[in-house]
Design an enzyme around this catalytic site. Structure first.
Site, PDB file in Angstrom:
ATOM      1  N   GLU A 115       0.876  -1.178   0.000  1.00 25.49           N
ATOM      2  CA  GLU A 115       0.000   0.000   0.000  1.00 25.49           C
ATOM      3  C   GLU A 115       0.907   1.219   0.000  1.00 25.49           C
ATOM      4  O   GLU A 115       1.519   1.539   1.016  1.00 25.49           O
ATOM      5  CB  GLU A 115      -0.903  -0.013   1.248  1.00 25.49           C
ATOM      6  CG  GLU A 115      -1.894  -1.164   1.302  1.00 25.49           C
ATOM      7  CD  GLU A 115      -3.037  -1.025   0.293  1.00 25.49           C
ATOM      8  OE1 GLU A 115      -3.275   0.094  -0.199  1.00 25.49           O
ATOM      9  OE2 GLU A 115      -3.676  -2.041  -0.009  1.00 25.49           O
ATOM     10  N   CYS A 164      -1.540   9.594   2.643  1.00 30.51           N
ATOM     11  CA  CYS A 164      -1.250   8.943   1.358  1.00 30.51           C
ATOM     12  C   CYS A 164      -2.239   9.348   0.272  1.00 30.51           C
ATOM     13  O   CYS A 164      -1.877   9.494  -0.879  1.00 30.51           O
ATOM     14  CB  CYS A 164      -1.241   7.431   1.524  1.00 30.51           C
ATOM     15  SG  CYS A 164      -2.806   6.772   2.113  1.00 30.51           S
TER      16      CYS A 164
HETATM   17  P1  NAD Z   1       8.699   4.613   4.475  1.00 35.50           P
HETATM   18  O1  NAD Z   1       8.579   3.818   3.235  1.00 35.50           O
HETATM   19  O2  NAD Z   1       9.890   5.483   4.643  1.00 35.50           O
HETATM   20  O3  NAD Z   1       8.652   3.667   5.760  1.00 35.50           O
HETATM   21  C1  NAD Z   1       7.675   2.665   5.918  1.00 35.50           C
HETATM   22  C2  NAD Z   1       8.207   1.553   6.825  1.00 35.50           C
HETATM   23  O4  NAD Z   1       9.344   0.956   6.215  1.00 35.50           O
HETATM   24  C3  NAD Z   1       8.627   2.011   8.210  1.00 35.50           C
HETATM   25  O5  NAD Z   1       8.152   1.078   9.144  1.00 35.50           O
HETATM   26  C4  NAD Z   1      10.160   1.998   8.147  1.00 35.50           C
HETATM   27  O6  NAD Z   1      10.735   1.671   9.380  1.00 35.50           O
HETATM   28  C5  NAD Z   1      10.438   0.906   7.134  1.00 35.50           C
HETATM   29  N1  NAD Z   1      11.677   1.153   6.362  1.00 35.50           N
HETATM   30  C6  NAD Z   1      12.202   2.342   6.022  1.00 35.50           C
HETATM   31  N2  NAD Z   1      13.320   2.172   5.291  1.00 35.50           N
HETATM   32  C7  NAD Z   1      13.516   0.834   5.175  1.00 35.50           C
HETATM   33  C8  NAD Z   1      14.490   0.022   4.538  1.00 35.50           C
HETATM   34  N3  NAD Z   1      15.509   0.557   3.874  1.00 35.50           N
HETATM   35  N4  NAD Z   1      14.362  -1.323   4.617  1.00 35.50           N
HETATM   36  C9  NAD Z   1      13.342  -1.887   5.278  1.00 35.50           C
HETATM   37  N5  NAD Z   1      12.374  -1.146   5.901  1.00 35.50           N
HETATM   38  C10 NAD Z   1      12.460   0.182   5.857  1.00 35.50           C
HETATM   39  O7  NAD Z   1       7.341   5.483   4.567  1.00 35.50           O
HETATM   40  P2  NAD Z   1       6.960   6.663   5.570  1.00 35.50           P
HETATM   41  O8  NAD Z   1       7.821   7.843   5.293  1.00 35.50           O
HETATM   42  O9  NAD Z   1       6.848   6.168   6.946  1.00 35.50           O
HETATM   43  O10 NAD Z   1       5.476   6.963   5.062  1.00 35.50           O
HETATM   44  C11 NAD Z   1       5.205   7.763   3.961  1.00 35.50           C
HETATM   45  C12 NAD Z   1       4.886   6.986   2.712  1.00 35.50           C
HETATM   46  O11 NAD Z   1       3.891   6.005   2.960  1.00 35.50           O
HETATM   47  C13 NAD Z   1       4.294   7.887   1.633  1.00 35.50           C
HETATM   48  O12 NAD Z   1       4.774   7.522   0.382  1.00 35.50           O
HETATM   49  C14 NAD Z   1       2.798   7.613   1.735  1.00 35.50           C
HETATM   50  O13 NAD Z   1       2.070   7.932   0.586  1.00 35.50           O
HETATM   51  C15 NAD Z   1       2.805   6.145   2.027  1.00 35.50           C
HETATM   52  N6  NAD Z   1       1.554   5.724   2.663  1.00 35.50           N
HETATM   53  C16 NAD Z   1       0.710   4.916   1.968  1.00 35.50           C
HETATM   54  C17 NAD Z   1      -0.507   4.545   2.535  1.00 35.50           C
HETATM   55  C18 NAD Z   1      -1.484   3.668   1.815  1.00 35.50           C
HETATM   56  O14 NAD Z   1      -2.365   3.140   2.477  1.00 35.50           O
HETATM   57  N7  NAD Z   1      -1.382   3.476   0.516  1.00 35.50           N
HETATM   58  C19 NAD Z   1      -0.836   5.005   3.803  1.00 35.50           C
HETATM   59  C20 NAD Z   1       0.068   5.820   4.476  1.00 35.50           C
HETATM   60  C21 NAD Z   1       1.271   6.170   3.903  1.00 35.50           C
END
Ligand code: NAD
Length: 450
Positions: free
Chosen positions: A210, A244
């Site tokens: 997602e 998001c």
């Molecule tokens: P992110 O991708 O930076 O982090 C998400 C998760 O991944 C966190 O738990 C983080 O600890 C982990 N993570 C980060 N880097 C990693 C790596 N290198 N390897 C493994 N795991 C890792 O996202 P964010 O900044 O927390 O959230 C924002 C993003 O999420 C935006 O793009 C937003 O649009 C999206 N989002 C989507 C939805 C949806 O339902 N479609 C909902 C909310 C947010």
């Protein structure tokens, strides 16, 4: 041995004991979770104020309240969803029965982002429980106070062999991904999703992604401009743009651009007062890195800031900022903004194909699309010619609140879908079993062929 191997092994052992699979067990666990969310709700409010300056009403609507509402909806429908589907197979084997079983996968890893830390851990957790899986929940390290509260909530409510929580960031997630899991549910950015998908491919673990993206609001000249302005702003400014399905940018017919801007400016003041940064209803940007990223994108933009543009570094707050005269190659169009900056691109109303549909299709598929018009021809055209996750006509975000519909991105904005029955189907394997009497002959299939 990996850091989390024992945890995964214990969860798999518990899953294989079959206790998680019965309807009664699932409902009992949902009831326990419901009680726990209610018990922890004021701690959640406080934590979210610290992490994101999130006002209590936003927590109630989109976090705790949404999770509780979702849980009730799931519990009400679960029996119905769990009924096995018996299909007709009398045309192939007259005395047979054909049954589709919804089989839980096993150990499910849930990785959540920071922006809606309760909703985006609790909804997939409710899904894991209702589908008979076990779960390891990994909340975001960027909302540390909320992560701590979820940790307490989960450890006080469930045994680790059934539902466990792992706090941490990249390092802990990488360790978890090195284990052989049965399902991975990831919410976050497309950048990290590529890493998750790469890791999942090593064991061919099924996944749901997602993700985010640049979701446009397209404003056609026949629409109610004041209504459009308010809905665009609401979707853009809740959680200070860190949603998001936020409206990322506006595409507006040149003929009504001035009027729309006037309404946007007026309604920002109605929502947050003359100095939005000081409003208690206005959230902050999660951290300095994201604050600097947004400042840099605005500094590099060739557009004209016509409203806002204030950056308060001490409080990590950015005022609602309208930027006019933006084009598709602008810095503000280079990535998902995830902040309260509102770029406006105008188009010639007679050139919808060239100036709206084509550039949308030339770019990554958005998670959401919001179209403001009552013109049914335009509605049909945009829906049938542009690929996007989901959307609203004459509104924003609300499609995600209808639990009867799947919530999903497509391509760069996601893979798979969830919510309600769609979660039930996503987190169970459909196991088709044909059952024959033992004396059924397969004679026509055997060689020598006639
Ligand atoms: P992110 O991708 O930076 O982090 C998400 C998760 O991944 C966190 O738990 C983080 O600890 C982990 N993570 C980060 N880097 C990693 C790596 N290198 N390897 C493994 N795991 C890792 O996202 P964010 O900044 O927390 O959230 C924002 C993003 O999420 C935006 O793009 C937003 O649009 C999206 N989002 C989507 C939805 C949806 O339902 N479609 C909902 C909310 C947010």
């Amino acid at each position: 041995m990996g850091k989390y191997q024992t945890l995964v092994d214990e969860q798999r052992k518990f899953f294989l004991s079959n206790q998680t699979k019965s309807y009664n067990y699932r409902v009992e666990q949902l009831n326990k979770l419901e009680k726990a969310i209610k018990k922890f709700s004021s701690l959640i409010d406080d934590a979210m104020m610290k992490d994101l300056n999130k006002p209590k009403s936003e927590v109630e609507i989109f976090e705790t309240g949404f999770a509780l509402n979702y849980l009730s909806y799931v519990r009400e429908n679960l029996k119905d969803w769990m009924t096995v589907n018996v299909m007709d197979s009398s045309n192939i084997f007259p005395n047979s029965t054909s049954t589709i079983y919804s089989d839980p996968y096993g150990v499910m890893l849930i990785i959540a982002p920071y922006n809606y830390p309760i909703m985006l851990t609790m909804l997939p957790l409710i899904d894991a429980i209702m589908t008979g899986n076990t779960a390891i929940v990994k909340p975001s390290e960027l909302a540390p106070e909320t992560s701590k509260v979820i940790d307490n909530l989960i450890s006080e409510t469930f045994e680790k062999k059934y539902i466990a929580l792992v706090e941490g960031g990249q390092e802990e997630t990488t360790e978890l991904l090195s284990e052989r899991l049965d399902y991975i549910f990831f919410t976050g950015s497309p950048r990290v999703a590529k890493i998750i998908m790469g890791e999942a491919s090593k064991n061919l673990t099924p996944i749901t992604l997602e993700l985010g993206g640049k979701s446009p609001a397209i404003v056609i000249k026949d629409t109610n401009i004041n209504e459009a302005a308010k809905k665009i702003l609401w979707s853009k400014l809740i959680n200070s743009g860190q949603t998001c399905v936020a409206t990322d940018y506006i595409l507006v017919d040149t003929e009504i651009k001035k009027e729309l801007i006037k309404e946007l400016e007026k309604e920002i003041i109605n929502f947050y007062g003359k100095d939005p940064i000081t409003s208690t209803d206005y959230c902050k940007t999660v951290n300095k890195k994201s604050f600097d990223r947004l400042k840099d994108l605005l500094d590099k933009s060739n557009g004209t800031v016509i409203f806002g543009g204030e950056f308060n570094e001490k409080e990590l707050k950015i005022s609602p900022t309208i930027v006019e005269n933006v084009d598709w190659s602008d810095s503000l169009m280079s990535q998902e903004l995830f902040g309260p900056i509102i770029p406006i691109i105008d188009f010639n109303g007679n050139m919808l194909d060239e100036q709206v549909i084509k550039p949308l299709n030339d770019n990554e598929k958005p998670l959401a699309l919001y179209l403001y018009t009552n013109d049914e021809e335009v509605q049909k055209k945009v829906i049938s010619q542009v690929s996007f996750g989901g959307g609203v006509i004459n509104g924003a975000i609300a499609h995600a609140l209808n639990l009867e519909m799947p919530f999903a991105g497509v391509g760069n904005s996601g893979l798979g879908q969830y919510h309600g029955k769609f979660s039930f189907d996503e987190f169970t394997h459909k196991k088709s079993v044909l059952n024959l009497p033992s004396d059924t002959s397969f004679e026509p299939f055997y060689p020598p062929y006639k």
